[in-house]
Design a protein around this motif. Structure first.
Motif, PDB file in Angstrom:
ATOM      1  N   VAL A 188       0.846  -1.194   0.000  1.00  0.00           N
ATOM      2  CA  VAL A 188       0.000   0.000   0.000  1.00  0.00           C
ATOM      3  C   VAL A 188       0.878   1.239   0.000  1.00  0.00           C
ATOM      4  O   VAL A 188       2.060   1.175   0.362  1.00  0.00           O
ATOM      5  CB  VAL A 188      -0.939   0.031   1.216  1.00  0.00           C
ATOM      6  N   LEU A 189       0.261   2.385  -0.381  1.00  0.00           N
ATOM      7  CA  LEU A 189       0.982   3.646  -0.444  1.00  0.00           C
ATOM      8  C   LEU A 189       1.014   4.295   0.934  1.00  0.00           C
ATOM      9  O   LEU A 189       0.039   4.276   1.662  1.00  0.00           O
ATOM     10  CB  LEU A 189       0.306   4.585  -1.450  1.00  0.00           C
ATOM     11  N   ALA A 190       2.173   4.868   1.291  1.00  0.00           N
ATOM     12  CA  ALA A 190       2.326   5.526   2.589  1.00  0.00           C
ATOM     13  C   ALA A 190       3.254   6.724   2.446  1.00  0.00           C
ATOM     14  O   ALA A 190       3.957   6.871   1.434  1.00  0.00           O
ATOM     15  CB  ALA A 190       2.852   4.547   3.625  1.00  0.00           C
ATOM     16  N   THR A 191       3.255   7.588   3.475  1.00  0.00           N
ATOM     17  CA  THR A 191       4.118   8.766   3.511  1.00  0.00           C
ATOM     18  C   THR A 191       5.004   8.689   4.736  1.00  0.00           C
ATOM     19  O   THR A 191       4.513   8.415   5.840  1.00  0.00           O
ATOM     20  CB  THR A 191       3.286  10.055   3.567  1.00  0.00           C
ATOM     21  N   VAL A 192       6.280   8.947   4.567  1.00  0.00           N
ATOM     22  CA  VAL A 192       7.223   8.881   5.672  1.00  0.00           C
ATOM     23  C   VAL A 192       6.959  10.055   6.613  1.00  0.00           C
ATOM     24  O   VAL A 192       6.972  11.216   6.197  1.00  0.00           O
ATOM     25  CB  VAL A 192       8.671   8.909   5.166  1.00  0.00           C
ATOM     26  N   ALA A 193       6.720   9.733   7.901  1.00  0.00           N
ATOM     27  CA  ALA A 193       6.444  10.764   8.902  1.00  0.00           C
ATOM     28  C   ALA A 193       7.692  11.091   9.710  1.00  0.00           C
ATOM     29  O   ALA A 193       8.022  12.259   9.907  1.00  0.00           O
ATOM     30  CB  ALA A 193       5.313  10.313   9.828  1.00  0.00           C
ATOM     31  N   THR A 194       8.366  10.046  10.216  1.00  0.00           N
ATOM     32  CA  THR A 194       9.611  10.240  10.979  1.00  0.00           C
ATOM     33  C   THR A 194      10.599   9.141  10.611  1.00  0.00           C
ATOM     34  O   THR A 194      10.199   8.042  10.179  1.00  0.00           O
ATOM     35  CB  THR A 194       9.342  10.197  12.495  1.00  0.00           C
ATOM     36  N   ILE A 195      11.850   9.448  10.814  1.00  0.00           N
ATOM     37  CA  ILE A 195      12.925   8.468  10.537  1.00  0.00           C
ATOM     38  C   ILE A 195      13.763   8.354  11.801  1.00  0.00           C
ATOM     39  O   ILE A 195      14.187   9.356  12.378  1.00  0.00           O
ATOM     40  CB  ILE A 195      13.802   8.923   9.361  1.00  0.00           C
ATOM     41  N   ASP A 196      13.985   7.107  12.253  1.00  0.00           N
ATOM     42  CA  ASP A 196      14.777   6.878  13.472  1.00  0.00           C
ATOM     43  C   ASP A 196      15.729   5.705  13.232  1.00  0.00           C
ATOM     44  O   ASP A 196      15.353   4.536  13.403  1.00  0.00           O
ATOM     45  CB  ASP A 196      13.845   6.567  14.638  1.00  0.00           C
ATOM     46  N   LYS A 197      16.919   6.015  12.785  1.00  0.00           N
ATOM     47  CA  LYS A 197      17.966   5.006  12.521  1.00  0.00           C
ATOM     48  C   LYS A 197      17.468   3.919  11.577  1.00  0.00           C
ATOM     49  O   LYS A 197      17.359   4.147  10.391  1.00  0.00           O
ATOM     50  CB  LYS A 197      18.473   4.414  13.834  1.00  0.00           C
ATOM     51  N   THR A 198      17.149   2.766  12.101  1.00  0.00           N
ATOM     52  CA  THR A 198      16.760   1.625  11.251  1.00  0.00           C
ATOM     53  C   THR A 198      15.256   1.515  11.067  1.00  0.00           C
ATOM     54  O   THR A 198      14.773   0.638  10.361  1.00  0.00           O
ATOM     55  CB  THR A 198      17.278   0.311  11.862  1.00  0.00           C
ATOM     56  N   GLU A 199      14.493   2.409  11.721  1.00  0.00           N
ATOM     57  CA  GLU A 199      13.038   2.341  11.616  1.00  0.00           C
ATOM     58  C   GLU A 199      12.479   3.683  11.116  1.00  0.00           C
ATOM     59  O   GLU A 199      13.139   4.715  11.236  1.00  0.00           O
ATOM     60  CB  GLU A 199      12.403   2.001  12.962  1.00  0.00           C
ATOM     61  N   ALA A 200      11.287   3.592  10.595  1.00  0.00           N
ATOM     62  CA  ALA A 200      10.597   4.792  10.132  1.00  0.00           C
ATOM     63  C   ALA A 200       9.110   4.666  10.457  1.00  0.00           C
ATOM     64  O   ALA A 200       8.550   3.562  10.434  1.00  0.00           O
ATOM     65  CB  ALA A 200      10.807   5.005   8.644  1.00  0.00           C
ATOM     66  N   THR A 209      -1.169   5.092  11.153  1.00  0.00           N
ATOM     67  CA  THR A 209       0.293   5.191  11.160  1.00  0.00           C
ATOM     68  C   THR A 209       0.899   3.857  11.571  1.00  0.00           C
ATOM     69  O   THR A 209       0.335   3.134  12.395  1.00  0.00           O
ATOM     70  CB  THR A 209       0.752   6.285  12.134  1.00  0.00           C
ATOM     71  N   LEU A 210       2.061   3.550  10.976  1.00  0.00           N
ATOM     72  CA  LEU A 210       2.775   2.308  11.259  1.00  0.00           C
ATOM     73  C   LEU A 210       4.243   2.617  11.490  1.00  0.00           C
ATOM     74  O   LEU A 210       4.793   3.562  10.923  1.00  0.00           O
ATOM     75  CB  LEU A 210       2.649   1.323  10.087  1.00  0.00           C
ATOM     76  N   LYS A 211       4.868   1.778  12.305  1.00  0.00           N
ATOM     77  CA  LYS A 211       6.311   1.878  12.499  1.00  0.00           C
ATOM     78  C   LYS A 211       6.934   0.627  11.897  1.00  0.00           C
ATOM     79  O   LYS A 211       6.625  -0.493  12.331  1.00  0.00           O
ATOM     80  CB  LYS A 211       6.647   1.987  13.986  1.00  0.00           C
ATOM     81  N   VAL A 212       7.730   0.805  10.875  1.00  0.00           N
ATOM     82  CA  VAL A 212       8.287  -0.337  10.139  1.00  0.00           C
ATOM     83  C   VAL A 212       9.792  -0.143   9.993  1.00  0.00           C
ATOM     84  O   VAL A 212      10.345   0.980  10.110  1.00  0.00           O
ATOM     85  CB  VAL A 212       7.632  -0.471   8.756  1.00  0.00           C
ATOM     86  N   ALA A 213      10.470  -1.280   9.675  1.00  0.00           N
ATOM     87  CA  ALA A 213      11.897  -1.213   9.412  1.00  0.00           C
ATOM     88  C   ALA A 213      12.144  -0.528   8.083  1.00  0.00           C
ATOM     89  O   ALA A 213      11.361  -0.699   7.135  1.00  0.00           O
ATOM     90  CB  ALA A 213      12.486  -2.622   9.409  1.00  0.00           C
ATOM     91  N   ILE A 214      13.178   0.264   7.990  1.00  0.00           N
ATOM     92  CA  ILE A 214      13.466   0.984   6.756  1.00  0.00           C
ATOM     93  C   ILE A 214      13.689   0.015   5.622  1.00  0.00           C
ATOM     94  O   ILE A 214      13.346   0.293   4.446  1.00  0.00           O
ATOM     95  CB  ILE A 214      14.705   1.898   6.948  1.00  0.00           C
ATOM     96  N   SER A 215      14.185  -1.161   5.961  1.00  0.00           N
ATOM     97  CA  SER A 215      14.449  -2.156   4.907  1.00  0.00           C
ATOM     98  C   SER A 215      13.173  -2.651   4.246  1.00  0.00           C
ATOM     99  O   SER A 215      13.231  -3.243   3.167  1.00  0.00           O
ATOM    100  CB  SER A 215      15.231  -3.338   5.508  1.00  0.00           C
ATOM    101  N   GLU A 216      12.010  -2.411   4.873  1.00  0.00           N
ATOM    102  CA  GLU A 216      10.747  -2.869   4.313  1.00  0.00           C
ATOM    103  C   GLU A 216      10.081  -1.803   3.434  1.00  0.00           C
ATOM    104  O   GLU A 216       8.998  -2.030   2.877  1.00  0.00           O
ATOM    105  CB  GLU A 216       9.794  -3.258   5.438  1.00  0.00           C
ATOM    106  N   LEU A 217      10.695  -0.645   3.312  1.00  0.00           N
ATOM    107  CA  LEU A 217      10.124   0.430   2.494  1.00  0.00           C
ATOM    108  C   LEU A 217      10.650   0.303   1.077  1.00  0.00           C
ATOM    109  O   LEU A 217      11.852   0.095   0.859  1.00  0.00           O
ATOM    110  CB  LEU A 217      10.487   1.784   3.098  1.00  0.00           C
ATOM    111  N   HIS A 218       9.765   0.503   0.120  1.00  0.00           N
ATOM    112  CA  HIS A 218      10.118   0.380  -1.289  1.00  0.00           C
ATOM    113  C   HIS A 218       9.704   1.635  -2.038  1.00  0.00           C
ATOM    114  O   HIS A 218       8.779   2.346  -1.651  1.00  0.00           O
ATOM    115  CB  HIS A 218       9.436  -0.848  -1.907  1.00  0.00           C
TER     116      HIS A 218
END
Length: 220
Positions: A188-200, A209-218
């Motif tokens: 699904v489409l999402a917008t980055v709200a915050t970035i914290d090291k390995t998570e966003a 809102t969801l907190k996911v690992a940056i590696s899972e963002l495409h």
């Protein structure tokens, strides 16, 4: 010093027009009457009264004028003011007759006064009358039938399904960037709200809102 003035020497003062009229009926019985029939008064009778009572401290000209107005506006007086009726002076002697103009005015005044009293009585009776009750309440069954059916709930809008591209490099990720993230089985489409090291933290178009690992963002 002793005050020799006694209560008997103090002239009486009339408190209202009724008392003044009673005094006039006692003083001039051939002209004024408190009960029974009355006679039309001579035109200019006030001037005659003022002259005859000028030394009478019991009644002032103001009270005399008010009492005379009340006397001549009473229903029993207005009823006798007819065309050709004989007018009298203070001693009861004839002093002219009632002319048509004065008779018409007297009858108009009488009718207006009677109508006013009639209206006041009607309004008073209406105010005392019991208030009408409103329509009876509908029974529970009738109310249930009359109750409109609830509209079906609107299903929430499904998230737009997108095709995920390559994974985003962490160094290239920016706040506010549009990304694709896998939610369940579909991306699904999402917008980055915050970035914290390995998570966003990302916000879906639905507002969640969801907190996911940056590696899972495409990329999208």
């Amino acid at each position: 010093m002793t005050n020799n003035t006694t209560e008997e020497n103090v002239p009486k003062s009339f408190s209202n027009s009724k008392a003044v009229i009673e005094y006039l009926a006692e003083t001039f019985p051939a002209c004024f009457s408190v009960k029974g029939d009355v006679k039309p008064l001579k035109i200019g009778i006030f001037d005659d009264l003022a002259k005859r009572l000028e030394n009478d401290e019991q009644v002032s000209k103001t009270k005399l004028r008010t009492a005379l107005r009340q006397y001549t506006n009473s229903w029993r007086y207005l009823r006798v003011v007819t065309v050709g009726a004989v007018r009298v002076d203070l001693d009861g002697a004839e002093a002219g007759i009632v002319e048509e103009e004065h008779a018409s005015h007297a009858q108009e005044t009488l009718q207006a006064s009677q109508a006013k009293v009639k209206q006041a009585r009607a309004e008073a009776a209406k105010a005392k009358a019991p208030q009408k009750k409103g329509p009876p309440r509908a029974s529970a069954k009738v109310a249930a039938r009359a109750k409109p059916k609830a509209k079906p709930a609107v299903k929430p809008k499904e998230e737009a399904v997108v095709t995920m591209k390559e994974a985003i490099e962490p160094a290239a990720l920016r706040v506010g960037q549009k990304v694709a993230v896998k939610l369940g089985k579909n991306p699904v489409l999402a917008t980055v709200a915050t970035i914290d090291k390995t998570e966003a933290q990302v916000q879906l178009d639905s507002g969640m809102t969801l907190k996911v690992a940056i590696s899972e963002l495409h990329a999208v």
